[in-house]
Motif scaffolding. Structure first.
Motif: not given
Length: 382
Positions: A45, A4-5, A176-178, A50, A47, A8, A215-216
């Motif tokens: 979340h 999960c972004n 993706p890498h919030l 990607e 998702q 995790h 992606v989110n």
């Protein structure tokens, strides 16, 4: 294994797989690859797996409203007047935030900076800052209502710890890498500085579920957890000021980041969305079969919903046109099909497929006089 972004946690099997080996992006382009969507039962979340080569896609291919400084997306028609998205976003922001005393305001992931432009036009005391991961919008940044500071690809290190407000409009759903991005935002803000952003509300606009480069897909729970873990407090989440979106504000906290855990509240809603989109192609096929074989039809709405309908048709060559009230789309084409004003519906069109948010579609169509006067049968997604 997919994590999960937001929290995790390892994600379980997809709740949705696209029915074809194609997907639709924010730019309303059909790309190869199956959309796969997951639901985190820890933080609520949603998702999407990607796209490959995502960084290059945003730097080189992704663009939004690039046909001139005024090009924008139609937000609504209010009392016969067209209201565009940046106009509404600026109005909401100015109603929520005090921007006096010469605040330093950064639009993070700004594209043309259309909303901040309107804010500066309304309040010349604002000191504008602009940042995007691509340099393709710089021609719009040079003629801001007052000189702006800007950076491409990475924010200017000199801005660190100096900004009063960081804005973000429809950007976090793409990232993706919030944690990394939120860390950058927090570092840019002065202590107590405000982070204000807008992201789509999946549950108010069902098309967001199938947009391949989103992606989110946030919920109230996942937003709160994401921000607390990233070192923000005073979190406010508003789902009423902007249609189909969450308007969120929070402040840079000086205490240790918090861990917020709570049971997800949207499992049933996510499952409903998955069922809706899993059966949508079959419904459209049945509706197409109900139109006389030699008849032409139109699609109302030249956005994601309309493009999805077109991609589902067995005989897309029977589509005479897309109908759309956005003047910035009229005269253009979508996948080779012309986009026209609803009043210009060709006389030989026997039916209209409605490519609008199912939650609002019937209300909107009932207000389109040119369709009501023609009594053309309308087919809705639900």
């Amino acid at each position: 294994m997919m994590l999960c972004n937001v929290c995790h946690t390892e994600l379980a099997d997809p709740v949705y797989r696209g029915g074809a080996n194609t997907s639709i992006t924010t730019m309303n382009k059909v790309v190869s690859g199956q959309t796969r969507i997951f639901h985190c039962r820890t933080c609520d979340h949603v998702q999407t797996e990607e796209l490959p080569d995502l960084a290059r896609y945003y730097a080189e291919e992704y663009s939004i409203n690039e046909d001139g400084v005024d090009d924008d997306q139609l937000y609504e028609i209010r009392d016969g007047r067209e209201i565009y998205r940046s106009e509404h976003q600026a109005a909401v922001l100015l109603s929520k935030i005090d921007l006096h005393n010469n605040p330093k305001v950064l639009d993070y992931g700004c594209a043309k900076g259309a909303t901040l432009r309107r804010v500066v036009e309304a309040n010349q005391s604002v000191e504008p800052y602009l940042f995007d991961v691509t340099d393709k919008y710089q021609r719009y940044w040079r003629d801001f209502p007052k000189p702006a500071r800007w950076a491409s690809h990475t924010p200017d290190p000199a801005w660190s710890g100096t900004l009063d407000v960081v804005l973000s409009f429809y950007a976090l759903e793409h990232i993706p890498h919030l944690g990394s991005v939120l860390g950058d935002v927090r570092a840019l803000l002065r202590p107590g500085g405000l982070f204000y952003f807008i992201v789509p509300n999946l549950y108010a606009n069902w098309a967001d579920f199938i947009v391949a480069d989103h992606v989110n897909h946030f919920s109230r729970g996942s937003l709160a957890m994401m921000l607390a873990r990233a070192g923000f407090d005073d979190i406010e989440i508003d789902d009423s000021s902007h249609a189909s979106a969450f308007v969120v504000s929070c402040r840079r906290a000086e205490t240790a980041p918090q861990a917020i855990w709570g049971a997800p509240a949207s499992s049933e809603a996510v499952e409903e969305l998955a069922r809706f989109w899993s059966t949508a192609r079959q419904r459209i096929s049945e509706q197409e079969g109900g139109v006389a074989p030699d008849a032409r039809f139109a699609i109302y709405g030249a956005g994601i919903y309309g493009n999805f309908i077109l991609s589902c048709l067995a005989n897309p060559d029977r589509v005479a046109c897309f109908l759309d009230q956005n003047r910035f789309l009229q005269g253009k084409q979508l996948n080779g099909v012309p986009i026209v004003h609803p009043a210009d519906l060709p006389d030989d069109v026997a039916a209209v497929f409605v490519g609008l948010n199912p939650l609002n579609a019937r209300r909107i169509i009932s207000s389109v006089e040119s369709l009501q006067s023609r009594s053309v049968p309308c087919y809705f997604l639900n």
